[in-house]
Design a protein around this motif. Sequence first.
Motif, mmCIF file in Angstrom:
data_model
loop_
_atom_site.group_PDB
_atom_site.id
_atom_site.type_symbol
_atom_site.label_atom_id
_atom_site.label_comp_id
_atom_site.label_asym_id
_atom_site.label_seq_id
_atom_site.Cartn_x
_atom_site.Cartn_y
_atom_site.Cartn_z
ATOM 1 N N HIS A 28 17.931 16.675 13.795
ATOM 2 C CA HIS A 28 16.991 17.452 13.007
ATOM 3 C C HIS A 28 16.788 16.874 11.617
ATOM 4 C CE1 HIS A 28 16.818 20.388 16.129
ATOM 5 N NE2 HIS A 28 18.111 20.637 16.059
ATOM 6 N N GLY A 29 17.457 15.755 11.300
ATOM 7 C CA GLY A 29 17.199 15.089 10.036
ATOM 8 C C GLY A 29 17.929 15.683 8.854
ATOM 9 N N GLU A 30 18.843 16.645 9.077
ATOM 10 C CA GLU A 30 19.568 17.231 7.976
ATOM 11 C C GLU A 30 21.004 16.730 7.993
ATOM 12 O OE1 GLU A 30 17.123 21.435 8.333
ATOM 13 O OE2 GLU A 30 19.286 21.452 8.043
ATOM 14 N N ASP A 31 21.574 16.529 6.812
ATOM 15 C CA ASP A 31 22.930 16.028 6.699
ATOM 16 C C ASP A 31 23.906 17.131 7.059
ATOM 17 O OD1 ASP A 31 24.886 14.564 3.974
ATOM 18 O OD2 ASP A 31 25.257 14.769 6.126
ATOM 19 N N ARG A 32 24.676 16.933 8.132
ATOM 20 C CA ARG A 32 25.631 17.943 8.554
ATOM 21 C C ARG A 32 27.060 17.544 8.210
ATOM 22 N NH1 ARG A 32 22.784 21.556 11.548
ATOM 23 N NH2 ARG A 32 20.933 20.797 12.593
ATOM 24 N N LYS A 33 27.242 16.533 7.354
ATOM 25 C CA LYS A 33 28.573 16.106 6.967
ATOM 26 C C LYS A 33 29.030 16.904 5.753
ATOM 27 C CE LYS A 33 27.784 11.367 8.524
ATOM 28 N NZ LYS A 33 27.713 9.968 8.102
ATOM 29 N N GLY A 34 30.360 16.928 5.552
ATOM 30 C CA GLY A 34 30.911 17.500 4.349
ATOM 31 C C GLY A 34 30.622 18.963 4.189
ATOM 32 N N VAL A 35 31.030 19.785 5.174
ATOM 33 C CA VAL A 35 30.713 21.198 5.119
ATOM 34 C C VAL A 35 31.885 22.019 4.618
ATOM 35 C CG1 VAL A 35 28.964 21.096 6.887
ATOM 36 C CG2 VAL A 35 31.343 21.415 7.552
ATOM 37 N N GLY A 36 32.788 21.430 3.886
ATOM 38 C CA GLY A 36 33.882 22.203 3.329
ATOM 39 C C GLY A 36 35.211 21.582 3.677
ATOM 40 N N VAL A 156 -6.157 22.309 12.136
ATOM 41 C CA VAL A 156 -5.134 22.432 11.102
ATOM 42 C C VAL A 156 -3.753 22.210 11.706
ATOM 43 C CG1 VAL A 156 -4.022 24.015 9.457
ATOM 44 C CG2 VAL A 156 -6.511 24.047 9.752
ATOM 45 N N ALA A 157 -2.910 21.511 10.964
ATOM 46 C CA ALA A 157 -1.498 21.375 11.307
ATOM 47 C C ALA A 157 -0.668 21.658 10.058
ATOM 48 C CB ALA A 157 -1.195 19.971 11.830
ATOM 49 N N LEU A 158 0.559 22.070 10.253
ATOM 50 C CA LEU A 158 1.513 22.272 9.170
ATOM 51 C C LEU A 158 2.738 21.414 9.462
ATOM 52 C CD1 LEU A 158 1.323 26.156 8.748
ATOM 53 C CD2 LEU A 158 0.297 24.430 7.257
ATOM 54 N N VAL A 159 3.119 20.581 8.498
ATOM 55 C CA VAL A 159 4.261 19.673 8.656
ATOM 56 C C VAL A 159 5.286 20.001 7.578
ATOM 57 C CG1 VAL A 159 5.035 17.282 8.736
ATOM 58 C CG2 VAL A 159 2.737 17.881 9.563
ATOM 59 N N PRO A 160 6.531 20.298 7.956
ATOM 60 C CA PRO A 160 7.510 20.711 6.950
ATOM 61 C C PRO A 160 8.255 19.538 6.316
ATOM 62 C CG PRO A 160 8.474 20.935 9.117
ATOM 63 C CD PRO A 160 7.059 20.424 9.320
ATOM 64 N N THR A 161 8.608 19.728 5.059
ATOM 65 C CA THR A 161 9.559 18.860 4.366
ATOM 66 C C THR A 161 10.718 19.744 3.926
ATOM 67 O OG1 THR A 161 7.861 17.337 3.576
ATOM 68 C CG2 THR A 161 9.967 17.352 2.394
ATOM 69 N N VAL A 162 11.928 19.386 4.311
ATOM 70 C CA VAL A 162 13.106 20.200 4.022
ATOM 71 C C VAL A 162 13.999 19.459 3.043
ATOM 72 C CG1 VAL A 162 15.109 21.387 5.010
ATOM 73 C CG2 VAL A 162 12.984 21.196 6.341
ATOM 74 N N THR A 163 14.333 20.111 1.944
ATOM 75 C CA THR A 163 15.229 19.558 0.935
ATOM 76 C C THR A 163 16.492 20.407 0.868
ATOM 77 O OG1 THR A 163 13.338 18.781 -0.361
ATOM 78 C CG2 THR A 163 15.479 18.894 -1.479
ATOM 79 N N THR A 164 17.634 19.778 1.060
ATOM 80 C CA THR A 164 18.913 20.479 1.009
ATOM 81 C C THR A 164 19.478 20.401 -0.399
ATOM 82 O OG1 THR A 164 19.335 19.921 3.328
ATOM 83 C CG2 THR A 164 21.235 20.588 2.001
ATOM 84 N N PHE A 165 20.009 21.522 -0.890
ATOM 85 C CA PHE A 165 20.601 21.531 -2.224
ATOM 86 C C PHE A 165 21.916 22.301 -2.193
ATOM 87 C CE2 PHE A 165 18.091 25.397 -1.966
ATOM 88 C CZ PHE A 165 18.900 26.363 -2.559
ATOM 89 N N GLY A 166 22.717 22.102 -3.221
ATOM 90 C CA GLY A 166 23.978 22.824 -3.339
ATOM 91 C C GLY A 166 25.152 22.013 -2.834
ATOM 92 N N GLN A 171 25.333 25.264 1.061
ATOM 93 C CA GLN A 171 24.045 24.616 0.835
ATOM 94 C C GLN A 171 22.886 25.541 1.174
ATOM 95 O OE1 GLN A 171 24.533 21.045 3.227
ATOM 96 N NE2 GLN A 171 25.109 19.865 1.415
ATOM 97 N N GLY A 172 21.782 25.331 0.473
ATOM 98 C CA GLY A 172 20.546 26.030 0.764
ATOM 99 C C GLY A 172 19.444 25.038 1.071
ATOM 100 N N HIS A 173 18.262 25.565 1.401
ATOM 101 C CA HIS A 173 17.162 24.688 1.797
ATOM 102 C C HIS A 173 15.865 25.127 1.143
ATOM 103 C CE1 HIS A 173 20.122 24.357 5.112
ATOM 104 N NE2 HIS A 173 19.791 23.079 5.039
ATOM 105 N N LEU A 174 15.163 24.143 0.579
ATOM 106 C CA LEU A 174 13.803 24.326 0.099
ATOM 107 C C LEU A 174 12.867 23.746 1.154
ATOM 108 C CD1 LEU A 174 14.271 23.123 -3.597
ATOM 109 C CD2 LEU A 174 14.065 25.496 -2.813
ATOM 110 N N VAL A 175 11.891 24.529 1.575
ATOM 111 C CA VAL A 175 10.987 24.089 2.639
ATOM 112 C C VAL A 175 9.549 24.172 2.133
ATOM 113 C CG1 VAL A 175 10.195 24.441 5.006
ATOM 114 C CG2 VAL A 175 12.591 24.907 4.396
ATOM 115 N N SER A 176 8.862 23.038 2.191
ATOM 116 C CA SER A 176 7.453 22.968 1.812
ATOM 117 C C SER A 176 6.662 22.456 3.012
ATOM 118 C CB SER A 176 7.263 22.033 0.616
ATOM 119 O OG SER A 176 5.881 21.878 0.331
ATOM 120 N N TRP A 177 5.638 23.189 3.404
ATOM 121 C CA TRP A 177 4.766 22.792 4.511
ATOM 122 C C TRP A 177 3.502 22.158 3.935
ATOM 123 C CZ3 TRP A 177 6.284 23.987 9.598
ATOM 124 C CH2 TRP A 177 7.362 24.873 9.724
ATOM 125 N N ALA A 178 3.073 21.058 4.527
ATOM 126 C CA ALA A 178 1.824 20.397 4.123
ATOM 127 C C ALA A 178 0.711 20.788 5.086
ATOM 128 C CB ALA A 178 2.005 18.880 4.102
#
Length: 302
Positions: A28-36, A156-166, A171-178
Amino acid sequence: ILPGPHHRDVGKLEDVGHEAPGPSLDQHGEDRKGVGDDPTAGATRRLTDMLGLPRSARLAAWAGSWLTGHVTLDEVVARVQGDDEPHTVSDLPELPSGGTPSFLGAALGTARRHGARALRVALPRPGDPQGLAGPRDLTVDAVAAGEAVICVGADVALVPTVTTFGPPGDQGHLVSWAWRFAHPPPPVPALRELERALTEELIAAGSTLARLDVAAWRPEVTQLLDDLRSGRAADPLPRPFPPTAQALAARSARVLAVVDVASRDEGAALTTAGGQTRREALVALERAARHALAAACNGLAH
């Protein structure tokens, strides 16, 4: 009906040992390492997250149910956002270039005014632009994201960009759809056809991995593997979806989680040839499960 863990080879695929997994190959393209600091808690969070549907799948299923009058817009937004920060949508046609993005609910209202009567999820990968009909720039960006939503009845299509923070473990996620121009999506395959393909790949992968005697699981995730088999942690689809789609979505999400975990561990004492055989089996299984999940979530989009 798809085979459960009672099938001899499928059971071996889902529970073939207790070795520590290796590096993540997160699909899914998200970093799942280092979860505690607690590895057990980390594994629990990772596997539970994997059982959730991709954001685009949730958006297609729930917004589609809103367009047919079965759920409220507030419920759509809540289901899609989950624990994320409020989702935003950029490049809406009524916004000036570079203007402030809209929130997800407002963007869905705009899509409906443009003629959208249903939404379809696409879960493409490099070399497999599943669910997309172009144009090329949309396909490239959707493949890079691993997901997109295509409107039926609107270009129309919507494509998400997910930014992980924290920090790791919190961690949380900022999600922006184009908002993107899209060609009409290709026809939706029959559920039974993809259900059968997933069954065949699940059995074939189970046989291959059993022959290789692959060790894939850690002792602390035993209960979570039970959840993978039973579907207790799987995201439900909205009530308008038929039972066949509900069951296929749950099984597909579980299989994708199994593939993700199995991909973390190259196994104990696998030969180079054995490792390649294993990877090929997992790639085929992931593709079948991904296509089946998309078809299940598109069950109302005709």
